[in-house]
Design an enzyme around this catalytic site. Structure first.
Site, mmCIF file in Angstrom:
data_model
loop_
_atom_site.group_PDB
_atom_site.id
_atom_site.type_symbol
_atom_site.label_atom_id
_atom_site.label_comp_id
_atom_site.label_asym_id
_atom_site.label_seq_id
_atom_site.Cartn_x
_atom_site.Cartn_y
_atom_site.Cartn_z
ATOM 1 N N THR A 1 40.508 46.332 39.477
ATOM 2 C CA THR A 1 41.213 47.579 39.726
ATOM 3 C C THR A 1 40.844 48.182 41.075
ATOM 4 O OG1 THR A 1 39.506 48.718 38.435
ATOM 5 C CG2 THR A 1 41.569 48.156 37.296
ATOM 6 N N TYR B 1 28.411 40.552 40.346
ATOM 7 C CA TYR B 1 29.001 39.241 40.094
ATOM 8 C C TYR B 1 28.898 38.362 41.331
ATOM 9 C CZ TYR B 1 33.441 40.582 42.462
ATOM 10 O OH TYR B 1 34.400 40.967 43.364
ATOM 11 N N ASN C 1 45.416 41.015 32.689
ATOM 12 C CA ASN C 1 44.077 40.567 33.094
ATOM 13 C C ASN C 1 43.113 40.384 31.923
ATOM 14 O OD1 ASN C 1 42.541 39.620 35.160
ATOM 15 N ND2 ASN C 1 42.469 41.539 36.298
ATOM 16 N N ALA D 1 57.636 31.632 42.304
ATOM 17 C CA ALA D 1 58.377 32.889 42.337
ATOM 18 C C ALA D 1 57.941 33.797 41.194
ATOM 19 C CB ALA D 1 59.872 32.611 42.246
ATOM 20 N N GLY E 1 46.066 38.188 42.484
ATOM 21 C CA GLY E 1 46.905 38.943 41.563
ATOM 22 C C GLY E 1 46.771 40.444 41.736
ATOM 23 N N ASP E 2 45.551 40.915 41.998
ATOM 24 C CA ASP E 2 45.319 42.345 42.192
ATOM 25 C C ASP E 2 46.088 42.860 43.407
ATOM 26 O OD1 ASP E 2 43.412 41.881 40.178
ATOM 27 O OD2 ASP E 2 41.798 41.654 41.650
#
Length: 310
Positions: free
Chosen positions: A31, A89, A169, A234, A264-265
């Site tokens: 996020t 992480y 997610n 796509a 993706g974020d």
């Protein structure tokens, strides 16, 4: 022009990223990545991006806050909790740009943002926001009681005219079992206006099925705008009962792909930067692809500002 407010809710961690034989340190989290890339692609006088989380009082937490403010992210809703620290992480990246994550986050401060002394006041403010954005990870890190408080907040925000935006997610390791996750996803999708879905996550959570059935299931929860993210393929956009859009991704040569962290974020951020500014889904999806294709050509979740697409 009336300034709107979006709150991005979740967790930011200390990030150690593999760089040859060494490690480079930064900060990241799904996020937070999205919040940064929305803020970089919108005007603050039109859309004020807030980040909602909890940190500690340590030097890493202070450094995070300074970095977010430099990105013009509003941090007034970030709590700093005594005796808590941010999570950590490590990213290992292979020769194709694919990555493996290792986490130390079981007692991270972000897990307690709805239990902190300022939580009730923060929720009252958030209930008046135009948009609340969160992900499956935002849900997974919370206790059952905190999750109930979050759901009450989302319903109140919608009752006040706000919209909820959710990215699926799904990370199985963060949940006690799949049934617990499914129940939480049912609850949040029932009050979601816009959903970003990755099919791998959908399959892992619900079982593999054709994309048409994934869309039907999501629509049955009441979601009006559904964006299917498909990496280098796509994306698909379903808006109400309109004809679905299929928007091609930006094609890159394999050697251009350095690190797929935050792909993706950043897609979601690019899409929202256009949609929340009044743009059409076609242009929003194109911007999402452009943002993601730029990010994966650099190491780490947050790329240098100078590398951002125009």
């Amino acid at each position: 022009m009336t300034c709107k407010n979006i709150a991005v809710i979740g967790e930011c961690m200390i990030e150690l990223s593999q760089n040859g034989a060494g490690l480079s340190r930064g900060f990241g989290g799904d996020t937070l990545n999205t919040a940064v890339y929305i803020a970089r692609q919108t005007e603050r006088q039109a859309l004020n991006v807030h980040y909602v989380t909890a940190l500690g009082n340590d030097s890493f937490s202070q450094e995070m806050l300074r970095a977010w403010r430099q990105e013009e992210i509003d941090t007034t809703l970030v709590q700093q909790l005594e005796n808590k620290l941010p999570g950590l992480y490590v990213i290992e990246t292979d020769e194709t740009g694919e990555r493996t994550f290792y986490y130390w986050r079981n007692d991270a401060a972000a897990r307690y943002w709805l239990d902190g002394p300022q939580a009730d006041a923060i929720c009252r403010r958030l209930a008046q926001f135009d948009y609340l954005y969160l992900s499956g990870i935002s849900l997974a890190i919370l206790s059952s009681e905190a999750r109930r408080k979050l759901m009450a907040l989302l319903h109140q925000c919608r009752a006040n005219g706000g919209q909820v935006i959710f990215d699926n997610n799904y990370r199985p390791r963060l949940w006690q079992n799949r049934e617990e996750a499914q129940q939480a996803y049912r609850e949040i999708l029932s009050c979601t206006d816009t959903a970003f879905l990755t099919l791998d996550d959908e399959d892992a959570l619900w079982g593999q099925m054709p994309v048409e059935q994934v869309v039907k299931r999501t629509r049955d929860f009441g979601v009006q705008e559904i964006v299917i993210k498909r990496g280098a393929d796509a994306c698909l956009v379903y808006l109400n009962d309109e004809t679905p859009l299929e928007v091609a991704a930006v094609k890159l040569a394999q050697e251009q792909v350095i690190d797929t962290t935050a792909a993706g974020d950043s897609f979601s951020a690019g899409y929202l930067a256009v949609r929340l500014s009044g743009g059409a889904p076609q242009q929003a999806a194109e911007r999402g692809h452009l943002t993601a294709s730029t990010v994966i050509q650099h190491r780490g979740a947050i790329i240098p500002r100078a590398a951002m697409p125009v």
